[in-house]
Design a protein around this motif. Sequence first.
Motif, PDB file in Angstrom:
ATOM      1  N   ARG A 136       0.837  -1.192   0.000  1.00 30.03           N
ATOM      2  CA  ARG A 136       0.000   0.000   0.000  1.00 30.03           C
ATOM      3  C   ARG A 136       0.883   1.258   0.000  1.00 30.03           C
ATOM      4  NH1 ARG A 136      -5.392  -0.886   0.875  1.00 30.03           N
ATOM      5  NH2 ARG A 136      -6.011  -2.756   2.036  1.00 30.03           N
ATOM      6  N   TYR A 146      -5.056  -1.746  -4.755  1.00 33.86           N
ATOM      7  CA  TYR A 146      -6.125  -2.684  -5.133  1.00 33.86           C
ATOM      8  C   TYR A 146      -6.152  -2.906  -6.645  1.00 33.86           C
ATOM      9  CZ  TYR A 146     -10.837  -4.497  -5.992  1.00 33.86           C
ATOM     10  OH  TYR A 146     -11.915  -5.243  -6.430  1.00 33.86           O
ATOM     11  N   GLN A 314     -10.120  -7.406   0.317  1.00 30.97           N
ATOM     12  CA  GLN A 314     -10.723  -6.148  -0.138  1.00 30.97           C
ATOM     13  C   GLN A 314     -11.384  -6.397  -1.482  1.00 30.97           C
ATOM     14  OE1 GLN A 314      -8.189  -2.723   0.405  1.00 30.97           O
ATOM     15  NE2 GLN A 314      -9.159  -1.574  -1.264  1.00 30.97           N
ATOM     16  N   HIS A 318     -11.719   1.332  -3.006  1.00 29.02           N
ATOM     17  CA  HIS A 318     -11.564   2.122  -1.784  1.00 29.02           C
ATOM     18  C   HIS A 318     -12.405   1.546  -0.647  1.00 29.02           C
ATOM     19  CE1 HIS A 318      -9.196   5.047  -3.960  1.00 29.02           C
ATOM     20  NE2 HIS A 318     -10.134   5.106  -4.878  1.00 29.02           N
ATOM     21  N   GLY A 319     -12.637   0.253  -0.710  1.00 24.56           N
ATOM     22  CA  GLY A 319     -13.376  -0.412   0.351  1.00 24.56           C
ATOM     23  C   GLY A 319     -12.478  -0.745   1.527  1.00 24.56           C
ATOM     24  N   ASP A 320     -13.090  -1.007   2.658  1.00 31.83           N
ATOM     25  CA  ASP A 320     -12.334  -1.396   3.840  1.00 31.83           C
ATOM     26  C   ASP A 320     -11.957  -2.873   3.761  1.00 31.83           C
ATOM     27  OD1 ASP A 320     -12.516   1.127   5.006  1.00 31.83           O
ATOM     28  OD2 ASP A 320     -14.465   0.677   5.902  1.00 31.83           O
ATOM     29  N   PRO A 321     -10.733  -3.219   4.091  1.00 36.88           N
ATOM     30  CA  PRO A 321     -10.338  -4.631   4.107  1.00 36.88           C
ATOM     31  C   PRO A 321     -10.965  -5.352   5.294  1.00 36.88           C
ATOM     32  CG  PRO A 321      -8.532  -3.269   4.887  1.00 36.88           C
ATOM     33  CD  PRO A 321      -9.598  -2.326   4.417  1.00 36.88           C
ATOM     34  N   TYR A 362      -4.415  -9.101   1.160  1.00 35.38           N
ATOM     35  CA  TYR A 362      -3.297  -8.402   1.785  1.00 35.38           C
ATOM     36  C   TYR A 362      -2.848  -9.165   3.029  1.00 35.38           C
ATOM     37  CZ  TYR A 362      -4.725  -4.200  -0.871  1.00 35.38           C
ATOM     38  OH  TYR A 362      -5.054  -3.303  -1.865  1.00 35.38           O
TER      39      TYR A 362
END
Length: 392
Positions: A136, A146, A314, A318-321, A362
């Motif tokens: 990241r 992502y 994910q 732009h989503g939360d893992p 991740y």
Amino acid sequence: MSGGVDSAVAAARAVDAGHDVTGVHLALSRTPGTLRTGSRGCCTIEDSRDAWRAADVLGIPYYVWDFSERFQADVVDDFVAEYAAGRTPNPCLRCNEKIKFAALLEKALALGFDAVCTGHYAKVVQDADGRRELHRAADWAKDQSYVLGVLTAEQLEHVLLPLADTPSKAEVRAEAARRGLSVAQKPDSHDICFIPDGDTRGWLAERIEMREGEIRDVEGTVVGTHPGANAFTVGQRKGLRIGTPAPDGKPRFVLEIRPKTNEVVVGPESMLAVDELRGIRPSWAGAPVPEAAPVLRPGAAAGEASASFPVLAQVRAHGDPVAARAHLELVEGDGGAPLPELVVRLEEPLRGVAPGQSVVLYQGTRVLGQATVDRAHSLARPDVAGGSGAGR
């Protein structure tokens, strides 16, 4: 150089680092628009001119390379085919996979260049053995790892990402202004570049035969009709035009698309929650995790599975893992040869995951790899009536 501020500053930093830099703008359409629609779209004639001006300020050679045929086949046609099959693809991820880090990189290497340098917010680092890993970016709000999750170990050997440690987009804009780059305050592009007006349904209707069909609830009861199932996506609420209200009076959401029968299945929001994802065509952004070795070895047979390993999963750019455990299973392919399938079991449910989306894995900040979601379902409830599993 897309014509935006990120790639312009990335090129400038590459020059400062002592690299021999050549600016390249990708022509991805034979009939590009002359002007952008606000901040929608990219790769227009206006963008190519902005990229040329930036290259001129930096004093580097500048070229426009025509990849329109590859882009049409590998991104646009793929996008249409996926929707026609009832899936929801991510064209930006596909563009990175097939164009920017495949077609472009192949041509660059053939011409004697060492790497492709881009303005993506992500980081490439070397592990203790000298192997490259994708991580990241420092600015998580702008992190784009992502959409780079499709990069392979071989491609990572030829990638430069100068914006990796930049703490914010504001700093990039300030740097561009100091350097005299005219794109310093240019708006970010968003949405799908080849649908600049944002009307995905209207665009698809011109390319996919839309036939009126039935909308069914989870019990199989017909509750309405639709103009074409292929224009819907899992999790969608608007545009259903259901005349009959749900028994509890609450909104209904798309749970499943059935392209073979041209049906859309709807149900309560609670049924959008899934806790198991099964992905096809998995790939690794660097070395595979050790647990995968038994399945990836030559001669492994269908039915074999790897040990599970902890991940963060994910499913949106732009989503939360979400914490999960993953493993590989070998399943029999169409030709009989075993194919790996990625199984991700989530510790917390995710809402509205559609087939065709990519699940990127991740560990900490490191990107392990990705797969295309083939099925997404809840282990705690049965499939909806008449179907073979949500997402099938």
